[in-house]
Design a protein around this motif. Structure first.
Motif, PDB file in Angstrom:
ATOM      1  N   LYS A  14      51.261  29.106  -7.001  1.00 39.55           N
ATOM      2  CA  LYS A  14      50.263  29.367  -8.043  1.00 39.55           C
ATOM      3  C   LYS A  14      49.161  30.284  -7.515  1.00 39.55           C
ATOM      4  O   LYS A  14      48.713  31.200  -8.219  1.00 39.55           O
ATOM      5  CB  LYS A  14      49.646  28.053  -8.530  1.00 39.55           C
ATOM      6  CG  LYS A  14      50.507  27.276  -9.508  1.00 39.55           C
ATOM      7  CD  LYS A  14      49.785  26.013  -9.978  1.00 39.55           C
ATOM      8  CE  LYS A  14      50.572  25.295 -11.053  1.00 39.55           C
ATOM      9  NZ  LYS A  14      49.885  24.041 -11.498  1.00 39.55           N
ATOM     10  N   GLU A  15      48.718  30.043  -6.285  1.00 42.55           N
ATOM     11  CA  GLU A  15      47.665  30.883  -5.718  1.00 42.55           C
ATOM     12  C   GLU A  15      48.167  32.307  -5.503  1.00 42.55           C
ATOM     13  O   GLU A  15      47.454  33.286  -5.783  1.00 42.55           O
ATOM     14  CB  GLU A  15      47.175  30.285  -4.391  1.00 42.55           C
ATOM     15  CG  GLU A  15      46.428  28.970  -4.554  1.00 42.55           C
ATOM     16  CD  GLU A  15      45.245  29.094  -5.489  1.00 42.55           C
ATOM     17  OE1 GLU A  15      44.448  30.051  -5.326  1.00 42.55           O
ATOM     18  OE2 GLU A  15      45.105  28.247  -6.393  1.00 42.55           O
ATOM     19  N   SER A  16      49.387  32.434  -5.007  1.00 43.49           N
ATOM     20  CA  SER A  16      49.985  33.761  -4.850  1.00 43.49           C
ATOM     21  C   SER A  16      50.086  34.477  -6.188  1.00 43.49           C
ATOM     22  O   SER A  16      49.761  35.670  -6.300  1.00 43.49           O
ATOM     23  CB  SER A  16      51.374  33.618  -4.217  1.00 43.49           C
ATOM     24  OG  SER A  16      52.047  34.851  -4.183  1.00 43.49           O
ATOM     25  N   ALA A  17      50.520  33.761  -7.216  1.00 44.43           N
ATOM     26  CA  ALA A  17      50.711  34.355  -8.541  1.00 44.43           C
ATOM     27  C   ALA A  17      49.390  34.817  -9.158  1.00 44.43           C
ATOM     28  O   ALA A  17      49.355  35.835  -9.875  1.00 44.43           O
ATOM     29  CB  ALA A  17      51.406  33.356  -9.461  1.00 44.43           C
ATOM     30  N   LYS A  18      48.300  34.100  -8.882  1.00 44.53           N
ATOM     31  CA  LYS A  18      46.991  34.516  -9.391  1.00 44.53           C
ATOM     32  C   LYS A  18      46.607  35.885  -8.833  1.00 44.53           C
ATOM     33  O   LYS A  18      46.098  36.752  -9.548  1.00 44.53           O
ATOM     34  CB  LYS A  18      45.921  33.489  -9.004  1.00 44.53           C
ATOM     35  CG  LYS A  18      45.946  32.212  -9.816  1.00 44.53           C
ATOM     36  CD  LYS A  18      44.835  31.282  -9.349  1.00 44.53           C
ATOM     37  CE  LYS A  18      44.876  29.947 -10.087  1.00 44.53           C
ATOM     38  NZ  LYS A  18      43.819  29.022  -9.574  1.00 44.53           N
ATOM     39  N   ILE A  19      46.871  36.069  -7.553  1.00 45.88           N
ATOM     40  CA  ILE A  19      46.537  37.344  -6.918  1.00 45.88           C
ATOM     41  C   ILE A  19      47.414  38.460  -7.480  1.00 45.88           C
ATOM     42  O   ILE A  19      46.935  39.560  -7.783  1.00 45.88           O
ATOM     43  CB  ILE A  19      46.683  37.234  -5.391  1.00 45.88           C
ATOM     44  CG1 ILE A  19      45.701  36.177  -4.839  1.00 45.88           C
ATOM     45  CG2 ILE A  19      46.445  38.586  -4.726  1.00 45.88           C
ATOM     46  CD1 ILE A  19      45.944  35.799  -3.392  1.00 45.88           C
ATOM     47  N   ALA A  20      48.703  38.189  -7.617  1.00 50.26           N
ATOM     48  CA  ALA A  20      49.628  39.198  -8.155  1.00 50.26           C
ATOM     49  C   ALA A  20      49.233  39.609  -9.567  1.00 50.26           C
ATOM     50  O   ALA A  20      49.256  40.794  -9.921  1.00 50.26           O
ATOM     51  CB  ALA A  20      51.052  38.668  -8.118  1.00 50.26           C
ATOM     52  N   SER A  21      48.869  38.631 -10.388  1.00 49.70           N
ATOM     53  CA  SER A  21      48.477  38.933 -11.769  1.00 49.70           C
ATOM     54  C   SER A  21      47.187  39.754 -11.807  1.00 49.70           C
ATOM     55  O   SER A  21      47.054  40.697 -12.597  1.00 49.70           O
ATOM     56  CB  SER A  21      48.307  37.632 -12.553  1.00 49.70           C
ATOM     57  OG  SER A  21      49.524  36.921 -12.625  1.00 49.70           O
ATOM     58  N   SER A  22      46.240  39.407 -10.945  1.00 55.69           N
ATOM     59  CA  SER A  22      44.995  40.175 -10.893  1.00 55.69           C
ATOM     60  C   SER A  22      45.258  41.605 -10.431  1.00 55.69           C
ATOM     61  O   SER A  22      44.607  42.547 -10.897  1.00 55.69           O
ATOM     62  CB  SER A  22      44.001  39.492  -9.948  1.00 55.69           C
ATOM     63  OG  SER A  22      43.603  38.221 -10.465  1.00 55.69           O
ATOM     64  N   ALA A  23      46.225  41.774  -9.524  1.00 51.78           N
ATOM     65  CA  ALA A  23      46.582  43.116  -9.064  1.00 51.78           C
ATOM     66  C   ALA A  23      47.166  43.941 -10.208  1.00 51.78           C
ATOM     67  O   ALA A  23      46.871  45.141 -10.338  1.00 51.78           O
ATOM     68  CB  ALA A  23      47.574  43.019  -7.907  1.00 51.78           C
TER      69      ALA A  23
END
Length: 257
Positions: A14-23
């Motif tokens: 989930k934390e990884s996905a938050k960063i990817a989505s923000s990117a």
């Protein structure tokens, strides 16, 4: 081998996905006439690193080749794996597909989105709509008791109703502890050569890549970029999904919202 994830793994993804989505949201804000794909790639790399994460694509090795970029940026007839080069200058009308992978504390996520730049035709806007609809239809079958092929058929049947066709030989995949894990998730039923039952704990990167005409593809001279053989344009959407006992949990975000 399919690697099942637990609740601790889910938190990390989930934390990884938050960063990817923000990117991806950053990319959306940068896309305009005159911007180069390299500028977008540089900005996304800097953003991911600023979050204490790493671009999953950077340094990725396959078949003796090393990928030296942080994103894939594919334009028009480029289906996927387009190189974010300085000489790739954005100018509408254009479909810009941005694919981002992030590793954060050992957990990977992967997401892609298609952006229309300039006065894109109604037919190609419909292509985007159909591809995104296929993404969510496919995700709806990512639940215990179904098969991976159910995702494939949901994608295929959705886009065929609009008169489009999945690109051949390109797939979604398992994800989590590595960027690419089993199983492969085929977009075209004729590509299926094996199948798996879907179980709790599976993490999947579901990514329809859809061509406006025929789905046959070729590899570009750079050895990375996959293009349609007939030059027709394509669209690409991707979410990272975790399979819970109650069904799919979408970890990456809808960039249009």
């Amino acid at each position: 081998m399919i690697i099942l994830k637990n609740d601790v793994d889910l938190l990390g993804m989930k934390e990884s996905a938050k960063i990817a989505s923000s990117a991806l949201r950053l990319a959306k804000n940068l896309i305009r006439d005159g911007v180069t794909a390299k500028e977008i790639d540089d900005a996304i790399r800097e953003f991911i690193l600023s979050k204490g994460a790493r671009p999953s694509f950077l340094g990725y090795k396959v078949e003796g080749k090393t990928y030296n970029y942080s994103t894939c940026i594919s334009i028009n007839d480029e289906v996927v794996h387009g190189l974010p080069l300085e000489n790739k200058v954005l100018k509408g009308p254009m479909l810009v597909k941005v694919d981002v992978g992030v590793e954060f504390e050992g957990y990977h996520s992967d997401t892609a989105w298609t952006f229309a730049l300039g006065d894109v035709s109604e037919r190609r806007i419909l292509l985007m709509k159909a591809t995104k609809e296929a993404l969510y239809k496919g995700i709806g079958f990512a639940k215990p008791g179904r098969k991976v092929s159910d995702i494939t058929y949901a994608i295929y049947e959705t886009v065929r109703r609009y008169g489009f066709e999945p690109a051949r030989g390109v797939t979604g995949h398992g994800i989590g502890l590595d960027l690419h894990e089993d199983p492969l998730i085929f977009n075209h039923p004729e590509d299926i050569d094996y199948d798996y039952g879907i179980k709790v704990g599976m993490a999947l990167a579901i990514e329809p890549m859809i061509a406006e005409k025929r789905g046959y593809v070729k590899t570009g001279k750079d050895g990375w970029t996959i293009l349609t053989k007939d030059g027709s344009w394509s669209a690409h959407y991707e979410h990272t999904v975790f399979v819970s006992k109650d069904g799919p949990i979408i970890l990456t975000e809808d960039i249009d919202v």
